[in-house]
Design an enzyme around this catalytic site. Structure first.
Site, mmCIF file in Angstrom:
data_model
loop_
_atom_site.group_PDB
_atom_site.id
_atom_site.type_symbol
_atom_site.label_atom_id
_atom_site.label_comp_id
_atom_site.label_asym_id
_atom_site.label_seq_id
_atom_site.Cartn_x
_atom_site.Cartn_y
_atom_site.Cartn_z
ATOM 1 N N HIS A 188 1.722 4.374 -3.041
ATOM 2 C CA HIS A 188 1.529 5.799 -2.773
ATOM 3 C C HIS A 188 2.837 6.583 -2.860
ATOM 4 O O HIS A 188 2.877 7.761 -2.488
ATOM 5 C CB HIS A 188 0.892 5.999 -1.401
ATOM 6 C CG HIS A 188 -0.577 5.723 -1.409
ATOM 7 N ND1 HIS A 188 -1.084 4.449 -1.382
ATOM 8 C CD2 HIS A 188 -1.642 6.560 -1.480
ATOM 9 C CE1 HIS A 188 -2.402 4.516 -1.420
ATOM 10 N NE2 HIS A 188 -2.765 5.780 -1.485
ATOM 11 N N TRP B 24 -8.267 3.982 -10.167
ATOM 12 C CA TRP B 24 -7.370 4.010 -9.003
ATOM 13 C C TRP B 24 -8.008 3.293 -7.817
ATOM 14 O O TRP B 24 -7.377 2.450 -7.175
ATOM 15 C CB TRP B 24 -7.026 5.450 -8.638
ATOM 16 C CG TRP B 24 -6.299 5.576 -7.326
ATOM 17 C CD1 TRP B 24 -6.830 5.916 -6.124
ATOM 18 C CD2 TRP B 24 -4.911 5.330 -7.087
ATOM 19 N NE1 TRP B 24 -5.869 5.910 -5.150
ATOM 20 C CE2 TRP B 24 -4.676 5.549 -5.724
ATOM 21 C CE3 TRP B 24 -3.844 4.947 -7.900
ATOM 22 C CZ2 TRP B 24 -3.422 5.407 -5.143
ATOM 23 C CZ3 TRP B 24 -2.588 4.811 -7.317
ATOM 24 C CH2 TRP B 24 -2.384 5.033 -5.958
ATOM 25 N N TYR C 13 0.839 -1.195 0.000
ATOM 26 C CA TYR C 13 0.000 0.000 0.000
ATOM 27 C C TYR C 13 0.885 1.259 0.000
ATOM 28 O O TYR C 13 0.668 2.182 -0.780
ATOM 29 C CB TYR C 13 -0.935 0.003 1.214
ATOM 30 C CG TYR C 13 -1.827 1.209 1.267
ATOM 31 C CD1 TYR C 13 -3.034 1.237 0.580
ATOM 32 C CD2 TYR C 13 -1.452 2.344 1.993
ATOM 33 C CE1 TYR C 13 -3.851 2.368 0.617
ATOM 34 C CE2 TYR C 13 -2.254 3.467 2.032
ATOM 35 C CZ TYR C 13 -3.449 3.468 1.344
ATOM 36 O OH TYR C 13 -4.250 4.589 1.381
ATOM 37 N N TYR D 217 -4.547 17.453 1.519
ATOM 38 C CA TYR D 217 -4.925 16.046 1.675
ATOM 39 C C TYR D 217 -3.728 15.266 2.198
ATOM 40 O O TYR D 217 -2.643 15.325 1.632
ATOM 41 C CB TYR D 217 -5.346 15.501 0.312
ATOM 42 C CG TYR D 217 -6.131 14.213 0.318
ATOM 43 C CD1 TYR D 217 -5.837 13.171 1.168
ATOM 44 C CD2 TYR D 217 -7.170 14.034 -0.585
ATOM 45 C CE1 TYR D 217 -6.557 11.995 1.139
ATOM 46 C CE2 TYR D 217 -7.905 12.855 -0.623
ATOM 47 C CZ TYR D 217 -7.585 11.847 0.247
ATOM 48 O OH TYR D 217 -8.296 10.681 0.218
#
Length: 129
Positions: free
Chosen positions: A22, A76, A18, A41
């Site tokens: 990113h 995505w 994960y 964000y």
């Protein structure tokens, strides 16, 4: 401006992958997040795959709708769905929202306003008419 926080659970055995996905996020997905009106964000990863997210937006319903209709975001989110535990739906649409209980700036602003009002009321009451 609205502050939005949410949490998701990543399968503990999938955390490294994960994070890798990113680092960095694809440019077209970054552009869609910005186009949706989300800013500032951030994602934070806790113990055992607990994920906390935060962003700011002027209209969260519009941002959600924009991303829900975006083919880039759909692709995505479909590629990321495999990482999450107990999630029903797209991660960007089905994350558990968190309730804000404290924000420093808001409380300082309110305290300053209250102090100004109290000082003005005190001055007025102490003055002879």
């Amino acid at each position: 401006m609205t502050r939005v926080a949410f949490e998701l659970q990543i399968a503990p055995d999938r955390v490294e992958e994960y994070v890798r996905r990113h680092s960095p996020v694809r440019a077209e997905m970054l552009a869609e997040i910005a186009a949706a009106g989300r800013r500032n964000y951030s994602l934070f990863l806790g113990a055992d795959g607990r994920l906390f997210g935060y962003y700011e937006t002027d209209d969260d319903d519009a941002a959600q709708a924009y991303l829900a209709a975006s083919p880039v975001a759909a692709a995505w989110e479909a590629s990321m769905a495999e990482f999450f535990v107990g999630l029903h739906g797209r991660p960007d649409q089905a994350a558990t929202p968190l309730t804000e209980v404290f924000h420093l700036h808001d409380q300082l602003t309110a305290a300053t306003a209250d102090s100004t009002t109290t000082d003005t009321d005190t001055d007025t009451e102490g003055t002879a008419s």
